[in-house]
Design an enzyme around this catalytic site. Sequence first.
Site, PDB file in Angstrom:
ATOM      1  N   LYS A 186       0.916  -1.115  -0.178  1.00 15.09           N
ATOM      2  CA  LYS A 186       0.032   0.065   0.053  1.00 15.09           C
ATOM      3  C   LYS A 186       0.744   1.227  -0.027  1.00 15.09           C
ATOM      4  O   LYS A 186       0.707   2.088  -0.764  1.00 15.09           O
ATOM      5  CB  LYS A 186      -0.900   0.108   1.288  1.00 15.09           C
ATOM      6  CG  LYS A 186      -2.011  -1.161   1.137  1.00 15.09           C
ATOM      7  CD  LYS A 186      -2.972  -1.097   2.537  1.00 15.09           C
ATOM      8  CE  LYS A 186      -2.038  -0.941   3.709  1.00 15.09           C
ATOM      9  NZ  LYS A 186      -1.432  -2.554   4.128  1.00 15.09           N
ATOM     10  N   THR A 187       1.888   1.305   0.686  1.00 15.80           N
ATOM     11  CA  THR A 187       2.850   2.458   0.992  1.00 15.80           C
ATOM     12  C   THR A 187       3.391   2.739  -0.180  1.00 15.80           C
ATOM     13  O   THR A 187       3.594   3.618  -0.585  1.00 15.80           O
ATOM     14  CB  THR A 187       3.606   2.459   2.323  1.00 15.80           C
ATOM     15  OG1 THR A 187       2.777   2.006   3.257  1.00 15.80           O
ATOM     16  CG2 THR A 187       4.496   3.548   2.526  1.00 15.80           C
ATOM     17  N   ASP A 207      -2.288   7.961   3.929  1.00 21.67           N
ATOM     18  CA  ASP A 207      -1.738   6.566   4.149  1.00 21.67           C
ATOM     19  C   ASP A 207      -2.436   6.242   5.529  1.00 21.67           C
ATOM     20  O   ASP A 207      -2.682   7.106   6.207  1.00 21.67           O
ATOM     21  CB  ASP A 207      -0.281   6.464   4.132  1.00 21.67           C
ATOM     22  CG  ASP A 207       0.149   5.044   4.269  1.00 21.67           C
ATOM     23  OD1 ASP A 207      -0.513   4.012   4.076  1.00 21.67           O
ATOM     24  OD2 ASP A 207       1.544   4.855   3.994  1.00 21.67           O
ATOM     25  N   GLU A 208      -2.585   4.875   5.922  1.00 21.07           N
ATOM     26  CA  GLU A 208      -2.801   4.710   7.200  1.00 21.07           C
ATOM     27  C   GLU A 208      -4.195   5.230   7.438  1.00 21.07           C
ATOM     28  O   GLU A 208      -4.583   5.825   8.422  1.00 21.07           O
ATOM     29  CB  GLU A 208      -1.894   4.851   8.290  1.00 21.07           C
ATOM     30  CG  GLU A 208      -0.450   4.170   8.047  1.00 21.07           C
ATOM     31  CD  GLU A 208      -0.222   2.992   8.456  1.00 21.07           C
ATOM     32  OE1 GLU A 208      -1.389   2.148   8.821  1.00 21.07           O
ATOM     33  OE2 GLU A 208       0.691   2.426   8.240  1.00 21.07           O
ATOM     34  N   GLN A 250      -5.582  -3.186  10.775  1.00 28.49           N
ATOM     35  CA  GLN A 250      -4.478  -2.390  11.500  1.00 28.49           C
ATOM     36  C   GLN A 250      -4.957  -0.956  12.040  1.00 28.49           C
ATOM     37  O   GLN A 250      -4.195  -0.133  12.373  1.00 28.49           O
ATOM     38  CB  GLN A 250      -3.400  -2.080  10.597  1.00 28.49           C
ATOM     39  CG  GLN A 250      -2.895  -3.658  10.018  1.00 28.49           C
ATOM     40  CD  GLN A 250      -1.595  -3.009   8.930  1.00 28.49           C
ATOM     41  OE1 GLN A 250      -0.552  -2.583   9.571  1.00 28.49           O
ATOM     42  NE2 GLN A 250      -1.615  -3.580   7.624  1.00 28.49           N
ATOM     43  N   ARG A 265       4.613  -7.629  10.855  1.00 29.70           N
ATOM     44  CA  ARG A 265       6.208  -6.811  10.765  1.00 29.70           C
ATOM     45  C   ARG A 265       7.186  -7.422  10.426  1.00 29.70           C
ATOM     46  O   ARG A 265       8.156  -7.205   9.921  1.00 29.70           O
ATOM     47  CB  ARG A 265       6.543  -6.070  12.210  1.00 29.70           C
ATOM     48  CG  ARG A 265       5.533  -4.878  12.560  1.00 29.70           C
ATOM     49  CD  ARG A 265       4.949  -3.862  11.755  1.00 29.70           C
ATOM     50  NE  ARG A 265       3.895  -4.271  11.015  1.00 29.70           N
ATOM     51  CZ  ARG A 265       3.178  -3.976   9.905  1.00 29.70           C
ATOM     52  NH1 ARG A 265       3.886  -3.099   9.065  1.00 29.70           N
ATOM     53  NH2 ARG A 265       2.122  -4.313   9.580  1.00 29.70           N
TER      54      ARG A 265
HETATM   55  P1  ATP Z   1       1.488  -2.111   5.883  1.00 33.84           P
HETATM   56  O1  ATP Z   1       0.352  -2.705   5.839  1.00 33.84           O
HETATM   57  O2  ATP Z   1       2.508  -2.891   6.868  1.00 33.84           O
HETATM   58  O3  ATP Z   1       1.548  -0.901   6.224  1.00 33.84           O
HETATM   59  P2  ATP Z   1       2.160  -1.910   3.255  1.00 33.84           P
HETATM   60  O4  ATP Z   1       0.766  -2.712   2.587  1.00 33.84           O
HETATM   61  O5  ATP Z   1       1.967  -0.311   3.188  1.00 33.84           O
HETATM   62  O6  ATP Z   1       2.254  -2.467   4.673  1.00 33.84           O
HETATM   63  P3  ATP Z   1       4.781  -1.721   2.035  1.00 33.84           P
HETATM   64  O7  ATP Z   1       5.456  -1.343   3.179  1.00 33.84           O
HETATM   65  O8  ATP Z   1       4.320  -1.051   0.791  1.00 33.84           O
HETATM   66  O9  ATP Z   1       3.168  -2.423   2.424  1.00 33.84           O
HETATM   67  O10 ATP Z   1       5.218  -3.088   1.196  1.00 33.84           O
HETATM   68  C1  ATP Z   1       5.681  -4.079   1.991  1.00 33.84           C
HETATM   69  C2  ATP Z   1       7.094  -4.793   1.452  1.00 33.84           C
HETATM   70  O11 ATP Z   1       6.886  -5.306   0.331  1.00 33.84           O
HETATM   71  C3  ATP Z   1       8.133  -3.694   1.128  1.00 33.84           C
HETATM   72  O12 ATP Z   1       9.259  -4.381   1.578  1.00 33.84           O
HETATM   73  C4  ATP Z   1       7.878  -3.415  -0.299  1.00 33.84           C
HETATM   74  O13 ATP Z   1       9.143  -2.867  -0.617  1.00 33.84           O
HETATM   75  C5  ATP Z   1       7.728  -4.981  -0.701  1.00 33.84           C
HETATM   76  N1  ATP Z   1       6.706  -4.962  -1.999  1.00 33.84           N
HETATM   77  C6  ATP Z   1       5.834  -4.306  -2.288  1.00 33.84           C
HETATM   78  N2  ATP Z   1       5.164  -4.416  -3.451  1.00 33.84           N
HETATM   79  C7  ATP Z   1       5.994  -5.124  -4.130  1.00 33.84           C
HETATM   80  C8  ATP Z   1       6.135  -5.858  -5.187  1.00 33.84           C
HETATM   81  N3  ATP Z   1       5.348  -5.528  -6.476  1.00 33.84           N
HETATM   82  N4  ATP Z   1       7.315  -6.573  -5.703  1.00 33.84           N
HETATM   83  C9  ATP Z   1       8.351  -6.715  -4.783  1.00 33.84           C
HETATM   84  N5  ATP Z   1       8.147  -6.157  -3.608  1.00 33.84           N
HETATM   85  C10 ATP Z   1       7.056  -5.389  -3.193  1.00 33.84           C
HETATM   86 MG    MG Z   2       2.188   0.732   4.771  1.00 39.88          MG
END
Ligand code: ATP
Ligand code: MG
Length: 755
Positions: free
Chosen positions: A36-37, A227-228, A258, A612
């Site tokens: 997402k981020t 975000d969040e 979350q 995490r």
């Molecule tokens: P959270 O819910 O904990 O906030 P999130 O959904 O925001 O998590 P991110 O932090 O953006 O997730 O991504 C999680 C991990 O996965 C990061 O290390 C990111 O670089 C990796 N990632 C995300 N998308 C891809 C992709 N398409 N290919 C490879 N790695 C990815």
């Molecule tokens: Mg995130």
Amino acid sequence: MSSSNSLTHLLNPEQKRAVETLNGPLLILAGAGSGKTRVLTHRMANLIAQGMASTDEILCVTFTNKAAKEMEHRIFKILADLSVPVTRELWVNTFHSFCVRLLRQHIDLLDYKKPFTIYDSGDQLALIKRVMTALNINDKMFPPKNLQSRISNAKMLGLTPDALRAGSPLTKMDPKSLDVFTRYEEEMKRANALDFDDLLLKTYELFRMYPSILEFYQNKFRYIMVDEYQDTNHIQYLLVQMLAKSHRNLCVVGDEDQSIYSWRGADISNILDFEKDFPEAVVVKLEENYRSSANIVNAATKLISNNSQRKEKTLFTNNAEGDLIQIREERNEYDEARFVAKTIQSLMSSGENNLNDYAIFYRTNAQSRVLEEQLRTLALPYRLIGGIRFYERAEIKDLLSYLRLSQNLQDDMALKRIINVPARGIGKTTVEHLEQKANESRQSLYSTIHQAILDRSFNAGTTSKLRRFIDLIDDLTAQQSSFKLSEFYAIVLEKTEYVISLKKEDTPEAEARIANLEELDNAIAQFEQERGEEASLSNYLEELTLASDQDQVDGTVNAITMMTLHISKGLEYPFVFIVGCEENLFPAFRGNEESADDLEEERRLAYVGMTRARNKLWMTHTKIRRVWGQEQMNPPSRFLKEIPKEFTQFSSATFASSPSRFAAQNSSRYGSGSSSRSGYDEYAQTSYDDDFSQSDNYVPKSSGYTKDQRVRHPTFGVGKIFSTEGSGDTLKISVLFQDNTIKKFVAKYARLEKV
Ligand code: ATP
Ligand code: MG
């Protein structure tokens, strides 16, 4: 490769769709670690790369300043790779820093002076106490902390004392609390200060009172991203709605699983109702977790499926199954901490990892102390996020108060803090007298002192001390604008004689304080380097006050990171330990009653913590734990039982399947005890009333202790008995250790060995 390709080639099709859906409302609702981020970052870069908006026409809101900085950094990188020049500033902020940015410009419209002061929660509490004294309200009947959170809750709902007096369906307040709230608001105004809630509230007020200003920002920020979003509160929700009202180019990202800040006013329905607010919204679901091993993803998914207040969603991963989640039972918190420390030590000795790869999460800050002790014993560097922070240390707060006061003479909280620091003979009674006068005349303390000098309200001695103090402050105020921040800091240190007075103390504590003041000097130098022309005192104070706990996570030092589960949101680590997985601690219940909503929030916290971890996760619990000086025996957390056994491996340091039940003493405690994949059931049936004194490793409870007898403690080393009190099960022993510290133990549980 076209610019769009190189921007999206590292994204999966759904992520790509989100990054390329640029106009209209967009909701990205997805589980942990699904990118997402990352999507937000790429989407912002895409808007700029496509020429849809310039850098300062996009508002992006993150949960912490650290996240904001990281995101800015990544956006710059993506744009540099695409050779897109960045000509203007970015607006990646937290809600609070965004509001400060606006209020710095417009606060005069709301009848405040520029620059205003920001009160943090410590200042806020001090002011509430002062108001209560002025109003003669008993702090036993009305605990100040409780009032603080009620005032904050009212503010987060956008309610003023007048609105509450008129009666609001949202919340009620009894007349006494309302009096405190009213007076508190008056005092804040008088001090030209805003608290954290005010930052949001005043921005909201600004927009409501000045439609032309709102319109300016509506036009300026053509795209808005948050975000969040699951942890936004009501006022934040209103601000976003107002700003996005005309163009509706609003993209929010979040995971209702979350949402963990309802106790701070976060409202999960903001995200759950997004499609009601924006019926035309495009909804993107991201289902692939890229962060964690399959065991971790599956275990966390199963756990959270026990919640009812959520949308059903899929989360899978193509990552390898990975190691099983290690569930570890230890006898007490000391053993638990030693297990964690030894595990890290032994993994580190393989040489493959780096201390930055490890994180330890706990439910409450108080749990950190024992962990810190054990990490120190094994000489493992760690950094503590939250707890007593650098900027909360007394000497740092003192110096910052001088800085604050010289910027805003009406800052009563700052003045009160330093009026007699270093000691200049202005006693408590004088200060109380001044406060009373200030309260009566509704003047600032600074003006009250001026007046008292003129009126000769105090005897000659006190008057001259007050005059010298006022001269000092006036002198600092006058110098403030002519020097660079770092130079001014040196002037403050010198003129206040702060360091000299510490040197006179000539104690190790005083030395440590001086070292901290030097560290503050370093911090200021660094700030000047980063901000260049903009390194003003007011910018510095603002940055400090707004720095959230998580902003202390500094990747440059090689150390284990320790923090509460709440702070861990959004972060990721290869190896994660969640300690204290016991009923009543985690889940913890605020108040005595266990409500279904509270329990679901605790479960979300467990989900956040588990997700995490990238490679390996440990969850530990103990049979006994001391809480507020009392031994408690709590069963293992229900969350441990909610994780299907196929994903976990259970081991116990106390469970009765190894030949020597307490095989700990032979220094290889780590790895001892029983271990079984299905041990959980057996374990769950064991009694918690085991008599631990059966162990020959522990001094039997009947043994006599005499004063001056030499003993060895596994953590603190050799010492001698200083005193004893009580007898039998409640016998307590104080031991004087070689480093001259005295520690008190309950004999029954203390691992004291006679030597
Ligand atoms: P959270 O819910 O904990 O906030 P999130 O959904 O925001 O998590 P991110 O932090 O953006 O997730 O991504 C999680 C991990 O996965 C990061 O290390 C990111 O670089 C990796 N990632 C995300 N998308 C891809 C992709 N398409 N290919 C490879 N790695 C990815
Ligand atoms: Mg995130």
